[in-house]
Design an enzyme around this catalytic site. Structure first.
Site, PDB file in Angstrom:
ATOM      1  N   HIS A  71      -1.689   1.748   7.149  1.00 46.52           N
ATOM      2  CA  HIS A  71      -2.071   1.950   5.778  1.00 46.52           C
ATOM      3  C   HIS A  71      -1.770   3.032   5.674  1.00 46.52           C
ATOM      4  O   HIS A  71      -1.722   4.414   7.216  1.00 46.52           O
ATOM      5  CB  HIS A  71      -3.516   2.103   5.733  1.00 46.52           C
ATOM      6  CG  HIS A  71      -3.930   1.609   4.226  1.00 46.52           C
ATOM      7  ND1 HIS A  71      -3.286   0.591   3.698  1.00 46.52           N
ATOM      8  CD2 HIS A  71      -4.765   2.542   3.234  1.00 46.52           C
ATOM      9  CE1 HIS A  71      -3.667   0.917   2.567  1.00 46.52           C
ATOM     10  NE2 HIS A  71      -4.844   1.736   2.113  1.00 46.52           N
TER      11      HIS A  71
ATOM     12  N   ASN B  50      -7.561   6.460  -0.506  1.00 45.19           N
ATOM     13  CA  ASN B  50      -7.298   5.089  -0.191  1.00 45.19           C
ATOM     14  C   ASN B  50      -6.669   4.711  -1.266  1.00 45.19           C
ATOM     15  O   ASN B  50      -7.299   4.543  -2.524  1.00 45.19           O
ATOM     16  CB  ASN B  50      -8.068   4.326   0.918  1.00 45.19           C
ATOM     17  CG  ASN B  50      -8.058   2.906   1.149  1.00 45.19           C
ATOM     18  OD1 ASN B  50      -6.445   2.457   0.627  1.00 45.19           O
ATOM     19  ND2 ASN B  50      -9.049   2.482   2.377  1.00 45.19           N
TER      20      ASN B  50
ATOM     21  N   CYS C 180       0.697  -0.700  -0.078  1.00 42.06           N
ATOM     22  CA  CYS C 180       0.119  -0.104  -0.056  1.00 42.06           C
ATOM     23  C   CYS C 180       1.520   1.322   0.068  1.00 42.06           C
ATOM     24  O   CYS C 180       0.704   2.457  -0.347  1.00 42.06           O
ATOM     25  CB  CYS C 180      -0.867   0.006   0.728  1.00 42.06           C
ATOM     26  SG  CYS C 180       0.095   0.331   3.012  1.00 42.06           S
TER      27      CYS C 180
END
Length: 842
Positions: A339, A359, A171
């Site tokens: 994250h 995101n 990520c």
């Protein structure tokens, strides 16, 4: 001239790349000079034809060496800081040794790229489940038309970008690509031509590689390095994807090639994860900085003004990271724990300060807090009415400060004009010395004018780190913690080495990233000491790079030692030799050392232990190398001051020549640990342990002494045959021994503080009006026996013992409790001593 031209022509045939180009140009220039000097028309015609051939060959070679030319051109175009330091051979060897990683070779960017790439990539179990082989872009994009199949569209460009990840663990990489896309996207200001090849240096458009190989220029392990990949990407057996894709343009492949090159560095597609600040520094070479948003030291208003101004000028890339969140917190906030998120835009109005955040997950959560779409009523006005792409949301800066853990900032290096890189290896010292800075890498720095100086510490990657992170099946935070922490300390110490972390002018946070930045305001002419600080690094040896960025000339060099000679000794505090501080009656049992200084001069004594929770202390005492029984202020030559956890330093600019005693103590008696003693001086000195209190002495143990009701003073006669030196030690033996209760003798149970009767022991000469006290415990005061009472030594004369009598006397003040136990009395002497039985005195 023609001979010189022919020699360069021959050399051009024996080499390649830029070297061949240089020889070809030189040959053409010498032929031109030869033409001017020649008087023969035939020779002039022949050499002119030769010159034209060489010019054509040079043009061809220029095309083949355009990669290096592109890099140099882009560095000038982007106004990157000049490297002001010539890297010495020893440091170049460090860079070369660190070129091997995960079975691949990533050489420093010094020569033409090699297009070959036989590398293999690993996948995670989830990826393996849907993996259907490695395929080239034209095979992956099934809906590409026949007309498009031969075009560059799948590599080159798109009008808009919406990069997302699916079955990948990276990520942070995808967030980094999303956040930096405004700088990477093709166009006149694109930085991509400095990082990816083949690519157009004019407009930044990636080109199709005829052989399917691409070369990337990425910064890690101390320098820009070549990363060679082919264009095959992992295919999926279903509609899931195993690489970064653009939802707006699924045929766009170059971001996936960037991702593949980065993951080759980090070990494969099953890479456990990093943080976006680290990723961006590797992908772009921009300077990483991590701000911990929950720290009290972060000024939110100053931070906003700083990043908003830099973002508007295109000088910073911003990403965000969350900490650990529970499933309920994730659901309520719309944020994923541990994250990384990309920041796509910043917005400021008199009423609000907001960030457009993305995101990178293809079906990830979006912000549900204040100001989110889910929190608005239907008629509520929206500052940003444009429809957002899935996964993107506006969030106030205040909410970012409250709900995110880290703000990652990657700064444009062109903010500075000068750069110095210093590369070094470090063999971690023994555990006892890790709490001090005595063996840490240190550099001196002096600036020629006031100004901002940024110091970046980078740890080079090693294969073993990937193995450690893959063994951890818990959280990303746990993975990072297992790889240790780093920080930078800065001291005003005339550029000399320091041994303790006390009184820095700058102290950076300890971070679990492989880079940490110290933004520092340097003053003109001040010599600073830069110290590399670490905690819990798991491997025995590391390579690092310290990079200095400035807009003024810096003078940087390894910091020098204050003194010429250092000696280290190893010892320990045991249950017998951990006597506590100078107030403790067992202080004399502490480890002690005899030090002989042959001439006057400066002296430093560092005491360091691996048990950093134990307060320690070191004294240099006037005792002629003999064991110190008790210490007063007038006895001290120098001292480390207050007890300090883990390590302590005593130093003086001048100590007279002579023989002294060093005493190493813990604050509490009974604290056991190994330690290292490090003595520094300008001339070699001799340091040896002082024998223990009973070493070489006769030990006479008397029968246990217990006071019964009404008894407060007991005595026993002493006799000797020759003049004898004697001392007494009195300890209390509890009813339940320390081994069965888990407590030291004389200590109370948990939660039951209690005072015991106090004791005084003396050696007395004569009785009645002629009685004389030779020596006494506690300087004649009554004290609890606790850890023990002790007298200094005294002489016992055999004539006096026969004519007047010499007595060992023990007195008690206060009543004896039932569980208080008896007293153990011992005599230490250099000759035999006879002691009679206990009797009541008076």
């Amino acid at each position: 001239m023609e001979a010189k031209a022919q020699e360069h022509e021959r050399l051009a045939l024996s080499c390649s790349g830029k070297e061949a180009l240089d020889h070809t140009i030189a040959a053409a220039e010498f032929y031109m000079k030869a033409i001017k000097q020649s008087t023969s028309p035939v020779d002039k015609k022949r050499m002119n034809r030769k010159c034209e051939e060489l010019i054509l060959k040079a043009e061809s070679l220029k095309k083949s060496t355009s990669l290096m030319d592109t890099t140099n051109y882009m560095e000038r175009k982007l106004k990157l800081p000049r490297q002001t330091r010539q890297i010495p051979t020893t440091e170049k060897n460090i860079l070369y040794r660190n070129s091997r990683l995960h079975g691949h070779t990533f050489p420093p960017w010094e020569s033409d790229p090699d297009p070959a790439d036989p590398s293999s990539f690993t996948l995670s179990p989830r990826q393996e489940a849907v993996f259907s082989g490695w395929k080239r872009p034209t095979e992956l994009i099934k809906d590409m038309s026949r007309d498009d199949a031969g075009s560059d569209n799948h590599v080159v460009e798109a009008d808009d970008y919406d990069l997302v990840q699916d079955i990948t663990t990276d990520c942070s990489v995808v967030a980094s690509l999303c956040a930096s896309m405004k700088h990477l996207r093709p166009g006149p200001s694109s930085i991509l031509p400095a990082l990816m090849f083949p690519v157009s240096s004019e407009d930044g458009h990636p080109r199709i590689s005829e052989n399917g190989r691409y070369v990337f220029r990425m910064f890690f392990n101390g320098c820009f390095r070549k990363v060679v990949i082919d264009d095959r990407l992992p295919a999926s057996s279903n509609d899931r994807t195993l690489y970064v894709v653009d939802r707006q343009n699924p045929s766009l492949i170059w971001p996936a090639l960037v991702e593949k090159a980065y993951l080759k560095i980090r070990g494969g597609y099953d890479f456990p994860g990093s943080n976006s600040g680290t990723d961006l520094s590797i992908l772009t070479g921009w300077i990483p900085q991590q701000l911990f948003l929950q720290s009290d030291e972060v000024d939110r208003n100053a931070t906003w003004r700083r990043i908003k101004k830099a973002y508007d000028f295109g000088d910073v890339v911003i990403t965000l990271g969350t900490g650990r969140l529970s499933p309920d917190e994730e659901e309520a906030l719309g944020l994923a724990g541990e994250h990384d998120y990309a920041v796509l835009d910043l917005s400021e109005s008199p009423e609000s300060r907001k960030l457009l955040v993305k995101n990178p997950w293809c079906d990830g959560l979006v912000w549900r807090g204040v100001g989110s779409a889910s929190s608005k009523v239907l008629d509520e006005a929206d500052d940003h009415p444009i429809k957002l792409k899935p996964g993107s949301f506006w969030i106030s800066f205040d909410d970012v400060m409250q709900n995110f853990e880290s703000l990652y900032l990657n700064w444009n290096p062109s903010l500075f004009t000068d750069r110095q890189d210093h590369h070094f290896t470090w063999q971690l010292p023994e555990a006892n010395m890790m709490g001090s800075f005595a063996h840490n890498p240190q550099y001196s720095m002096k600036a020629e004018s006031d100004g901002q100086t940024w110091i970046l510490l980078s740890r080079h990657f090693q294969d073993e780190e990937l193995e450690i992170s893959r063994k951890t099946s818990t959280t990303m935070a746990a993975v990072s913690n297992m790889l240790g922490f780093m920080s930078i300390y800065i001291f005003e110490n005339n550029g000399k080495r320091v041994q303790l972390s006390d009184k820095p002018v700058y102290r950076g946070p300890f971070v679990d990233s492989p880079q940490t930045l110290a933004p520092f305001e340097a003053k003109q002419g001040v010599s600073y000491t830069i110290v590399v600080a670490t905690q819990d690094l798991p491997l025995p040896k590391y390579s690092f790079t310290l990079s200095f960025f400035s807009r003024t000339t810096l003078h940087v060099a390894p910091a020098q030692y204050d003194l010429n000679h250092y000696t280290e000794l190893h010892s320990r505090w045991t249950h017998r030799t951990s006597g506590g501080n100078s107030v403790s009656p067992l202080y004399f049992t502490n480890p002690q050392f005899r030090i002989c200084l042959p001439q006057a001069g400066p002296l430093s004594i560092l005491l360091s232990t691996a048990k950093e929770d134990i307060p320690v202390h070191v004294d240099l005492v006037w005792a002629n190398g003999q064991r110190v029984i008790a210490v007063t202020v007038r006895d001290l030559v120098m001292t480390s001051g207050d007890y300090r956890r883990g390590c302590a330093l005593a130093s003086a600019s001048r100590v007279d020549a002579g023989t002294y005693t060093i005493v190493c103590s813990t604050f509490e008696p009974g604290q056991m640990a190994d330690f290292t003693l490090r003595i520094g001086s300008d001339v070699p000195c001799t340091v040896i342990p002082v024998p223990g209190d009973a070493a070489g002495r006769l030990r006479t143990q008397l029968s246990p002494l217990a006071f019964h009701s009404g008894e407060h003073k007991m005595r026993a006669p002493i006799s000797v045959d020759r003049l004898t030196r004697v001392s007494i030690v009195v300890t209390r033996v509890s009813v339940s021994s320390a081994s069965s209760t888990g407590r030291l003798p004389g200590s109370a149970g948990p939660g039951t503080p209690r005072s015991h009767s106090t004791i005084r022991a003396t050696i007395e000469r004569g009785r009645g009006p002629h009685q004389d006290v030779l020596v006494a415990t506690g300087k004649g005061e009554f004290q609890e026996a606790g850890f023990g009472l002790r007298t200094v030594e005294c002489d016992v004369d055999p004539l006096v013992s026969r004519s007047q009598g010499v007595w060992l006397v023990v007195e008690q003040a206060g009543s004896t409790s039932p569980d208080e136990g008896s007293l153990q009395v011992e005599l230490f002497s250099d000759r035999e001593v006879r002691v009679g039985t206990w009797e009541v005195d008076g």
